[in-house]
Structures are given as structure tokens and as C-alpha cells.
Design an enzyme around this catalytic site. Structure first.
Site, PDB file in Angstrom:
ATOM      1  CE  LYS A   1      45.855 -29.961 -25.141  1.00 40.05           C
ATOM      2  NZ  LYS A   1      46.024 -31.356 -24.679  1.00 40.05           N
TER       3      LYS A   1
ATOM      4  NE  ARG B   1      40.479 -32.849 -27.617  1.00 44.35           N
ATOM      5  CZ  ARG B   1      40.655 -32.267 -26.455  1.00 44.35           C
ATOM      6  NH1 ARG B   1      41.075 -31.021 -26.403  1.00 44.35           N
ATOM      7  NH2 ARG B   1      40.401 -32.907 -25.372  1.00 44.35           N
TER       8      ARG B   1
ATOM      9  NE  ARG C   1      44.883 -32.909 -15.928  1.00 46.33           N
ATOM     10  CZ  ARG C   1      44.939 -32.570 -17.223  1.00 46.33           C
ATOM     11  NH1 ARG C   1      45.973 -31.906 -17.697  1.00 46.33           N
ATOM     12  NH2 ARG C   1      43.978 -32.942 -18.028  1.00 46.33           N
TER      13      ARG C   1
ATOM     14  NE  ARG D   1      39.381 -32.789 -16.821  1.00 43.35           N
ATOM     15  CZ  ARG D   1      40.061 -32.492 -17.927  1.00 43.35           C
ATOM     16  NH1 ARG D   1      40.904 -31.493 -17.937  1.00 43.35           N
ATOM     17  NH2 ARG D   1      39.892 -33.205 -19.017  1.00 43.35           N
TER      18      ARG D   1
ATOM     19  NE  ARG E   1      40.757 -36.730 -21.180  1.00 50.95           N
ATOM     20  CZ  ARG E   1      41.363 -36.373 -20.050  1.00 50.95           C
ATOM     21  NH1 ARG E   1      41.166 -37.063 -18.951  1.00 50.95           N
ATOM     22  NH2 ARG E   1      42.142 -35.336 -20.035  1.00 50.95           N
TER      23      ARG E   1
HETATM   24  P1  ADP Z   1      42.358 -32.850 -22.197  1.00 45.72           P
HETATM   25  O1  ADP Z   1      43.031 -32.792 -20.888  1.00 45.72           O
HETATM   26  O2  ADP Z   1      41.853 -34.200 -22.584  1.00 45.72           O
HETATM   27  O3  ADP Z   1      43.126 -32.161 -23.288  1.00 45.72           O
HETATM   28  P2  ADP Z   1      40.219 -30.882 -22.379  1.00 45.72           P
HETATM   29  O4  ADP Z   1      39.984 -30.118 -21.146  1.00 45.72           O
HETATM   30  O5  ADP Z   1      40.907 -30.186 -23.518  1.00 45.72           O
HETATM   31  O6  ADP Z   1      40.995 -32.173 -21.942  1.00 45.72           O
HETATM   32  O7  ADP Z   1      38.850 -31.478 -22.930  1.00 45.72           O
HETATM   33  C1  ADP Z   1      37.981 -32.232 -22.133  1.00 45.72           C
HETATM   34  C2  ADP Z   1      36.884 -32.849 -22.990  1.00 45.72           C
HETATM   35  O8  ADP Z   1      36.147 -31.801 -23.648  1.00 45.72           O
HETATM   36  C3  ADP Z   1      37.373 -33.725 -24.123  1.00 45.72           C
HETATM   37  O9  ADP Z   1      37.609 -35.041 -23.700  1.00 45.72           O
HETATM   38  C4  ADP Z   1      36.207 -33.638 -25.105  1.00 45.72           C
HETATM   39  O10 ADP Z   1      35.104 -34.421 -24.675  1.00 45.72           O
HETATM   40  C5  ADP Z   1      35.780 -32.200 -24.967  1.00 45.72           C
HETATM   41  N1  ADP Z   1      36.483 -31.302 -25.922  1.00 45.72           N
HETATM   42  C6  ADP Z   1      37.342 -30.282 -25.614  1.00 45.72           C
HETATM   43  N2  ADP Z   1      37.803 -29.672 -26.706  1.00 45.72           N
HETATM   44  C7  ADP Z   1      37.238 -30.321 -27.771  1.00 45.72           C
HETATM   45  C8  ADP Z   1      37.336 -30.178 -29.182  1.00 45.72           C
HETATM   46  N3  ADP Z   1      38.106 -29.220 -29.761  1.00 45.72           N
HETATM   47  N4  ADP Z   1      36.612 -31.019 -29.956  1.00 45.72           N
HETATM   48  C9  ADP Z   1      35.819 -31.968 -29.414  1.00 45.72           C
HETATM   49  N5  ADP Z   1      35.691 -32.171 -28.082  1.00 45.72           N
HETATM   50  C10 ADP Z   1      36.389 -31.356 -27.263  1.00 45.72           C
END
Ligand code: ADP
Ligand code: ZN
Length: 214
Positions: free
Chosen positions: A14, A89, A128, A161, A172
Site C-alpha cells: 500500500k 481498518r 522489509r 520496525r 498483524r
Molecule cells: P502495516 O504495515 O501493518 O499496514 P501500518 O504502518 O499501517 O502497518 O500500521 C502500523 C500499526 O499502527 C498497526 O499495526 C496498528 O497498531 C496501528 N494502526 C495504523 N493504522 C491504524 C488504523 N486505521 N486503525 C487502528 N490501528 C492502526
């Protein structure tokens, strides 16, 4: 100008797709993950509230996320379009976003569901690496920084990360399957879902261009 939601499992690409699209037409990438990581790094109240859930690979509460997004979508730079990366999400976030956009008189062009097989995702996430400075994404196998551990773009530290340990990654993906995957059905009913089998980011970009007539 485009207004899109990018849906897809962690590691589906994404963020990469969003970054390529912003270069094409000036829309801004809005990543709730990036906003939260910046808050954690800065030690703000928001960061303190989000930190534990993030580290464990759990979701941050819908209220916290909607508070962030209500403000963010009103900022000036959103007038030239936006790519929502990692938001919504959960079904409650999607419902709340629907109300918010209706209030603002705005409509999305499409919801892009980036579909990637689980084994590809697992391999990507464990290899990553991310720049702590600018968020640029690297991969130890396919796209390492020129100098190990150092960002090509900003010189920042390129690291793994905290939520990319094997345990947190498994968590996740489970959270994704339970809470986020149902959004595809939600947006299919809304009539604006575009599912792309993501062989490459270029393939995803081409499918998006075709859909929105670019
Ligand atoms: P990913 O690579 O898992 O898509 P993100 O960078 O989008 O990772 O998100 C990292 C973390 O931030 C998630 O695991 C969650 O804890 C939190 N997070 C991000 N966006 C949301 C959301 N829209 N709702 C709830 N938690 C979120
Ligand atoms: Zn950098």
C-alpha cells in the site's frame, strides 16, 4: 487528483503504491501508521496511547484513529486529493469515514484492494526495512540501501520496525484477516471496490489509472 482508499494486508505494498501515485498527480499520502509512529517517536500523548498496541501488532482504538483522521482530512493539502494508506481498518472506521466524507461533501474515486498471497507477504515483511527519518521502504533482498543501514534519500537510520518481529507479524496478519479483510465486502456493497491481484506495484498503478480514467 484522486481520492482513494488503499486496502490490503500488511506488506501488500500500500505504502509503495501510494508513494508512486503521489508523484504522478500531487495527491497526498495519508498513512495512519506513519502518523502514529511519528507520535510515538515524538513522545506525544497520542503516541503514549498508541504505543503498546502497535508494538504487539494490535489495532489502536477506533476513537483515537477517527480523532486523527477527522483533523487530517480537513487540512489544506487534501484539496488536491489523497490516498488513504492503512485507514480505514475496521468496519466501524469505514462507517465513520462514510459519515465524515458525506459531511464534507466528498466522494471517493475508488477503494483499491491489493491482493497478495500470504507467503509473499510473510517473506516481504521479514525482509522489509524502513528509514526512521523519512519512511522510505527498503528490502534486504530486493532493494537494500546503497550503504548498509543508511537511507539513500535522507541519510537516516534504516532499521527493522519494532512490530516486524515474527510474532508481531503473525499477529498483524491475524488482526488483518479478522478485522480489516471484511472491508472488501463493505466497499463491494458500496459499489466502488477495485480488486487487483498485485504481481507488481506497476500492475496496481495501471489498474488504478484505468479505473479512474487517467
Ligand atoms: P502495516 O504495515 O501493518 O499496514 P501500518 O504502518 O499501517 O502497518 O500500521 C502500523 C500499526 O499502527 C498497526 O499495526 C496498528 O497498531 C496501528 N494502526 C495504523 N493504522 C491504524 C488504523 N486505521 N486503525 C487502528 N490501528 C492502526
Ligand atoms: Zn530516509
Amino acid at each position: 487528483m484522486m481520492k482513494l482508499i488503499l486496502l490490503g494486508a500488511p506488506g501488500a505494498g500500500k505504502g509503495t503504491v501510494a508513494k508512486l501515485l503521489t508523484k504522478m498527480d500531487g495527491s497526498v499520502q495519508i498513512s495512519t501508521g506513519d502518523i502514529l509512529r511519528a507520535a510515538v517517536a515524538a513522545g506525544t500523548e497520542l503516541g503514549k496511547q498508541a504505543q503498546a498496541a502497535m508494538k504487539a501488532g494490535e489495532l489502536v482504538s477506533d476513537d483515537l484513529i477517527m480523532g486523527i483522521m477527522r483533523e487530517r482530512l480537513k487540512e489544506d493539502d487534501c484539496k488536491s486529493g489523497y490516498l488513504l494508506d492503512g485507514f480505514p481498518r475496521t468496519i466501524p472506521q469505514a462507517e465513520a469515514l462514510k459519515v465524515l466524507l458525506a459531511d464534507m461533501g466528498e466522494e471517493l474515486d475508488a477503494v483499491v484492494n491489493i491482493d497478495v498471497p500470504r507467503d509473499v507477504i510473510l517473506d516481504r515483511l521479514t525482509t522489509r526495512r524502513t528509514c526512521e527519518g523519512c519512511g522510505e521502504i527498503y528490502n534486504v533482498k530486493s532493494k537494500p540501501p546503497k550503504e548498509e543501514g543508511k537511507c539513500d534519500k535522507c541519510g537516516g537510520a534504516v532499521t527493522q520496525r519494532e512490530d516486524e518481529t515474527e510474532e508481531a507479524i503473525g499477529n498483524r496478519l491475524d488482526v488483518y484477516n479478522e478485522q480489516t479483510a471484511p472491508l472488501a465486502g463493505f466497499y463491494e456493497k458500496e459499489g466502488n471496490l477495485l480488486t487487483v491481484a498485485a504481481t507488481s506495484s506497476e500492475a496496481v498503478i495501471d489498474a488504478i489509472k484505468e479505473r479512474i480514467g487517467m
